[in-house]
Design a protein around this motif. Structure first.
Motif, mmCIF file in Angstrom:
data_model
loop_
_atom_site.group_PDB
_atom_site.id
_atom_site.type_symbol
_atom_site.label_atom_id
_atom_site.label_comp_id
_atom_site.label_asym_id
_atom_site.label_seq_id
_atom_site.Cartn_x
_atom_site.Cartn_y
_atom_site.Cartn_z
ATOM 1 N N ALA A 26 -6.349 0.569 8.489
ATOM 2 C CA ALA A 26 -7.655 -0.062 8.728
ATOM 3 C C ALA A 26 -8.751 0.858 8.193
ATOM 4 O O ALA A 26 -8.857 2.011 8.617
ATOM 5 C CB ALA A 26 -7.848 -0.322 10.213
ATOM 6 N N LEU A 27 -9.519 0.334 7.267
ATOM 7 C CA LEU A 27 -10.595 1.101 6.645
ATOM 8 C C LEU A 27 -11.931 0.590 7.170
ATOM 9 O O LEU A 27 -12.123 -0.609 7.357
ATOM 10 C CB LEU A 27 -10.538 0.943 5.128
ATOM 11 N N ARG A 28 -12.839 1.530 7.405
ATOM 12 C CA ARG A 28 -14.166 1.166 7.900
ATOM 13 C C ARG A 28 -15.187 2.010 7.150
ATOM 14 O O ARG A 28 -15.089 3.218 7.095
ATOM 15 C CB ARG A 28 -14.260 1.440 9.394
ATOM 16 N N GLY A 29 -16.148 1.307 6.549
ATOM 17 C CA GLY A 29 -17.206 2.010 5.829
ATOM 18 C C GLY A 29 -17.258 1.596 4.378
ATOM 19 O O GLY A 29 -17.069 0.421 4.057
ATOM 20 N N GLU A 30 -17.480 2.554 3.494
ATOM 21 C CA GLU A 30 -17.660 2.282 2.074
ATOM 22 C C GLU A 30 -16.445 2.749 1.281
ATOM 23 O O GLU A 30 -16.045 3.903 1.376
ATOM 24 C CB GLU A 30 -18.913 2.988 1.574
ATOM 25 N N LEU A 31 -15.899 1.836 0.501
ATOM 26 C CA LEU A 31 -14.739 2.135 -0.339
ATOM 27 C C LEU A 31 -15.266 2.378 -1.745
ATOM 28 O O LEU A 31 -15.397 1.476 -2.560
ATOM 29 C CB LEU A 31 -13.764 0.960 -0.296
ATOM 30 N N ASP A 32 -15.628 3.657 -1.990
ATOM 31 C CA ASP A 32 -16.259 4.020 -3.250
ATOM 32 C C ASP A 32 -15.682 5.332 -3.770
ATOM 33 O O ASP A 32 -14.632 5.776 -3.306
ATOM 34 C CB ASP A 32 -17.776 4.120 -3.080
ATOM 35 N N HIS A 33 -16.376 5.947 -4.705
ATOM 36 C CA HIS A 33 -15.898 7.183 -5.341
ATOM 37 C C HIS A 33 -15.569 8.270 -4.311
ATOM 38 O O HIS A 33 -14.558 8.952 -4.420
ATOM 39 C CB HIS A 33 -16.945 7.684 -6.334
ATOM 40 N N ALA A 34 -16.392 8.419 -3.303
ATOM 41 C CA ALA A 34 -16.163 9.442 -2.277
ATOM 42 C C ALA A 34 -14.919 9.148 -1.449
ATOM 43 O O ALA A 34 -14.322 10.058 -0.874
ATOM 44 C CB ALA A 34 -17.385 9.543 -1.371
ATOM 45 N N ALA A 35 -14.490 7.904 -1.388
ATOM 46 C CA ALA A 35 -13.333 7.518 -0.575
ATOM 47 C C ALA A 35 -12.017 8.014 -1.143
ATOM 48 O O ALA A 35 -11.031 8.137 -0.413
ATOM 49 C CB ALA A 35 -13.285 5.999 -0.428
ATOM 50 N N ARG A 36 -11.982 8.322 -2.430
ATOM 51 C CA ARG A 36 -10.730 8.796 -3.046
ATOM 52 C C ARG A 36 -10.167 9.985 -2.291
ATOM 53 O O ARG A 36 -8.977 10.067 -2.043
ATOM 54 C CB ARG A 36 -10.962 9.199 -4.497
ATOM 55 N N VAL A 37 -11.028 10.912 -1.930
ATOM 56 C CA VAL A 37 -10.594 12.113 -1.219
ATOM 57 C C VAL A 37 -10.073 11.746 0.167
ATOM 58 O O VAL A 37 -9.036 12.233 0.603
ATOM 59 C CB VAL A 37 -11.756 13.127 -1.111
ATOM 60 N N ASP A 38 -10.789 10.857 0.866
ATOM 61 C CA ASP A 38 -10.392 10.461 2.210
ATOM 62 C C ASP A 38 -9.058 9.720 2.214
ATOM 63 O O ASP A 38 -8.255 9.896 3.117
ATOM 64 C CB ASP A 38 -11.450 9.560 2.852
ATOM 65 N N LEU A 39 -8.847 8.888 1.219
ATOM 66 C CA LEU A 39 -7.642 8.065 1.218
ATOM 67 C C LEU A 39 -6.415 8.819 0.738
ATOM 68 O O LEU A 39 -5.332 8.640 1.284
ATOM 69 C CB LEU A 39 -7.858 6.810 0.374
ATOM 70 N N GLY A 40 -6.560 9.628 -0.297
ATOM 71 C CA GLY A 40 -5.416 10.368 -0.792
ATOM 72 C C GLY A 40 -4.210 9.465 -0.930
ATOM 73 O O GLY A 40 -4.227 8.473 -1.637
ATOM 74 N N ASP A 41 -3.150 9.789 -0.203
ATOM 75 C CA ASP A 41 -1.912 9.019 -0.255
ATOM 76 C C ASP A 41 -1.742 8.126 0.969
ATOM 77 O O ASP A 41 -0.634 7.724 1.298
ATOM 78 C CB ASP A 41 -0.715 9.965 -0.369
ATOM 79 N N VAL A 42 -2.832 7.818 1.663
ATOM 80 C CA VAL A 42 -2.750 7.033 2.896
ATOM 81 C C VAL A 42 -2.179 5.638 2.647
ATOM 82 O O VAL A 42 -1.359 5.152 3.409
ATOM 83 C CB VAL A 42 -4.133 6.930 3.576
ATOM 84 N N LEU A 43 -2.612 4.974 1.568
ATOM 85 C CA LEU A 43 -2.136 3.619 1.305
ATOM 86 C C LEU A 43 -0.716 3.598 0.771
ATOM 87 O O LEU A 43 -0.029 2.597 0.885
ATOM 88 C CB LEU A 43 -3.071 2.897 0.326
ATOM 89 N N HIS A 44 -0.282 4.714 0.183
ATOM 90 C CA HIS A 44 1.098 4.798 -0.308
ATOM 91 C C HIS A 44 1.562 6.251 -0.290
ATOM 92 O O HIS A 44 1.411 6.964 -1.275
ATOM 93 C CB HIS A 44 1.218 4.239 -1.727
ATOM 94 N N PRO A 45 2.125 6.682 0.846
ATOM 95 C CA PRO A 45 2.622 8.054 0.905
ATOM 96 C C PRO A 45 3.736 8.280 -0.115
ATOM 97 O O PRO A 45 4.608 7.419 -0.270
ATOM 98 C CB PRO A 45 3.164 8.180 2.333
ATOM 99 N N PRO A 46 3.718 9.394 -0.824
ATOM 100 C CA PRO A 46 4.736 9.655 -1.843
ATOM 101 C C PRO A 46 6.125 9.779 -1.229
ATOM 102 O O PRO A 46 6.289 10.239 -0.108
ATOM 103 C CB PRO A 46 4.295 10.977 -2.472
ATOM 104 N N GLY A 47 7.109 9.305 -1.984
ATOM 105 C CA GLY A 47 8.499 9.454 -1.575
ATOM 106 C C GLY A 47 8.999 8.403 -0.598
ATOM 107 O O GLY A 47 10.177 8.405 -0.246
ATOM 108 N N GLU A 48 8.161 7.510 -0.164
ATOM 109 C CA GLU A 48 8.593 6.490 0.791
ATOM 110 C C GLU A 48 9.266 5.345 0.046
ATOM 111 O O GLU A 48 8.745 4.833 -0.934
ATOM 112 C CB GLU A 48 7.402 5.967 1.594
#
Length: 119
Positions: A26-48
């Protein structure tokens, strides 16, 4: 004297949960350039293997091309791992951006979490 933080505060919060074995982000706020750092691999963790993820955008108030790129990258990573990514609850302004670029034709979009989990 006023201090200015060296980095702007994050305009995105992320909450993770699992429903019926599906990761719900669940994301709340602005999904923009600054969000890249916050999201990292949250939507797709590596190796799963075969990740199943629902991105709940009901709390996203703004999304630009960086947000689109984040979703495309997560979708590609999920498909390469034989999983999937679905979007749920996009606000009208965010859904309009998804429709304008045709991303709603690539990543299934649903109005509710229940509908996303049933499909």
């Amino acid at each position: 004297m006023t201090e200015t933080p060296s980095q702007p505060p994050s305009h995105l919060s992320v909450r993770r949960s699992t429903v019926d074995g599906v990761r719900v982000v669940a994301l709340r706020g602005e999904l923009d350039h600054a969000a890249r750092v916050d999201l990292g691999d949250v939507l797709h963790p590596p190796g799963e293997e075969a990740p199943r993820t629902v991105a709940d955008l009901s709390g996203v108030t703004f999304m630009d091309s960086s947000g689109i790129n984040i979703l495309i990258a997560a979708h590609r990573a999920a498909v390469q791992s034989e999983g999937w990514l679905r979007i749920v609850g996009a606000q009208p302004s965010v859904l309009r951006v998804l429709e304008l670029v045709g991303l709603d034709l690539v990543i299934p979009c649903f109005p509710t979490l229940a509908q996303a989990l049933e499909s």
